[in-house]
Design an enzyme around this catalytic site. Structure first.
Site, PDB file in Angstrom:
ATOM      1  N   HIS A 124       0.863  -1.197   0.000  1.00 47.78           N
ATOM      2  CA  HIS A 124       0.000   0.000   0.000  1.00 47.78           C
ATOM      3  C   HIS A 124       0.898   1.246   0.000  1.00 47.78           C
ATOM      4  O   HIS A 124       1.952   1.253   0.638  1.00 47.78           O
ATOM      5  CB  HIS A 124      -0.915  -0.022   1.229  1.00 47.78           C
ATOM      6  CG  HIS A 124      -2.002   1.007   1.148  1.00 47.78           C
ATOM      7  ND1 HIS A 124      -1.773   2.330   1.426  1.00 47.78           N
ATOM      8  CD2 HIS A 124      -3.308   0.905   0.776  1.00 47.78           C
ATOM      9  CE1 HIS A 124      -2.907   3.007   1.240  1.00 47.78           C
ATOM     10  NE2 HIS A 124      -3.852   2.162   0.847  1.00 47.78           N
ATOM     11  N   GLU A 178      -3.872   1.956  -7.469  1.00 42.80           N
ATOM     12  CA  GLU A 178      -4.256   3.067  -6.591  1.00 42.80           C
ATOM     13  C   GLU A 178      -3.354   4.275  -6.868  1.00 42.80           C
ATOM     14  O   GLU A 178      -2.265   4.370  -6.289  1.00 42.80           O
ATOM     15  CB  GLU A 178      -4.103   2.663  -5.120  1.00 42.80           C
ATOM     16  CG  GLU A 178      -4.997   1.528  -4.690  1.00 42.80           C
ATOM     17  CD  GLU A 178      -5.378   1.626  -3.224  1.00 42.80           C
ATOM     18  OE1 GLU A 178      -6.567   1.535  -2.930  1.00 42.80           O
ATOM     19  OE2 GLU A 178      -4.487   1.821  -2.366  1.00 42.80           O
TER      20      GLU A 178
END
Ligand code: PEP
Length: 252
Positions: free
Chosen positions: A94, A165
């Site tokens: 992430h 993302e």
């Protein structure tokens, strides 16, 4: 194959009571979540309670995993521990962890460790800046190849979920998310890179999710004709109502 909806709670909520309330509110919407492959991904401290509460309607995910399966390290949460607790997937790489120093090399170690333990890696990739010269394409290319380095083409690649993302779109409001036309282009590009690395068959089986300010108001547009197979949702997954509405948008 069902569309995928993953809720990344990040480091919220702050108390176990609030976590239980959120899990109960999600459970009241079980019917809609069952129609998708729904993943609830709470902070590590709530994994145990979540494992029991969501069993009937969603899969459990972890937000991170230790990169090695066979060393003794204080504070480490290993892939086997997560698997034994009932986790099915783990977010790896992430941007908020990459910002703390997690390199592509560490990401690829974590991916291989997760696969070895039978966890589905949800591997996050995405550019920091969407510059006008298009340099982000090269960055993404390198990030995908290095983060998935050493993954076995035939045996393992298809077990991986890729979460695209764009970092600049994370943690904002719906209108600041990536626009669907741009997202379609990015998905084509990511598929091209995955095909070069893993071949058409395996790459074709690797779902690509979008994450970055997905809310009920933009979810339908982002999934329609963009080629994505679902969402990785941050802040909007902390409210059962909005998470349920995003699920509904995916099903329309
Ligand atoms: C995330 O943190 O993975 C994310 C997509 O966050 P948000 O939905 O809040 O942008």
């Amino acid at each position: 194959m069902k569309l995928i909806l993953a809720g990344n709670w990040k480091n919220y909520p702050e108390s176990p009571e609030e976590a239980i309330n959120l899990l109960s509110a999600l459970a009241r919407r079980a019917k809609i979540f069952k129609k998708l492959s729904t993943f609830i991904i709470p902070p590590a401290v709530y994994l145990g309670s979540a494992a029991k509460k969501i069993k009937s309607f969603a899969y459990l995910g972890s937000q991170d995993v230790f990169f090695s399966g066979d060393s003794t390290v204080t504070g480490a949460v290993t892939a086997d521990m997560l698997r034994n607790l009932g986790a099915k997937a783990v977010i790896i790489g992430h941007s908020e962890r990459r910002r703390l120093g997690e390199t592509n090399q560490v990401v690829s170690e974590k991916v291989k460790t997760a696969l070895k333990s039978g966890l589905i890696p949800i591997v996050c990739v995405g550019e920091e800046v969407h510059d006008s010269e298009g340099n982000y394409f090269e960055l993404l290319n390198e990030q995908i190849r290095s983060s998935l380095e050493g993954v076995r083409r035939k045996d393992d690649a298809h077990k991986i979920i890729v979460a695209y993302e764009p970092v600049w779109a994370i943690g904002r409001r719906a209108k600041e998310a990536m626009q669907p036309t741009e997202l379609s282009q990015m998905v084509i590009y990511i598929k091209k890179v995955l095909t070069e690395v893993f071949g058409r068959d395996s790459a074709g089986r690797m779902p690509i999710l979008y994450g970055g300010s997905v809310e009920p108001s933009n979810a339908k547009d982002l999934v329609t004709s963009t080629g994505i197979k679902g969402f990785l949702v941050g802040h909007a997954s902390l409210e059962a109502k909005s998470f349920g509405e995003i699920a509904q948008a995916l099903l329309k």
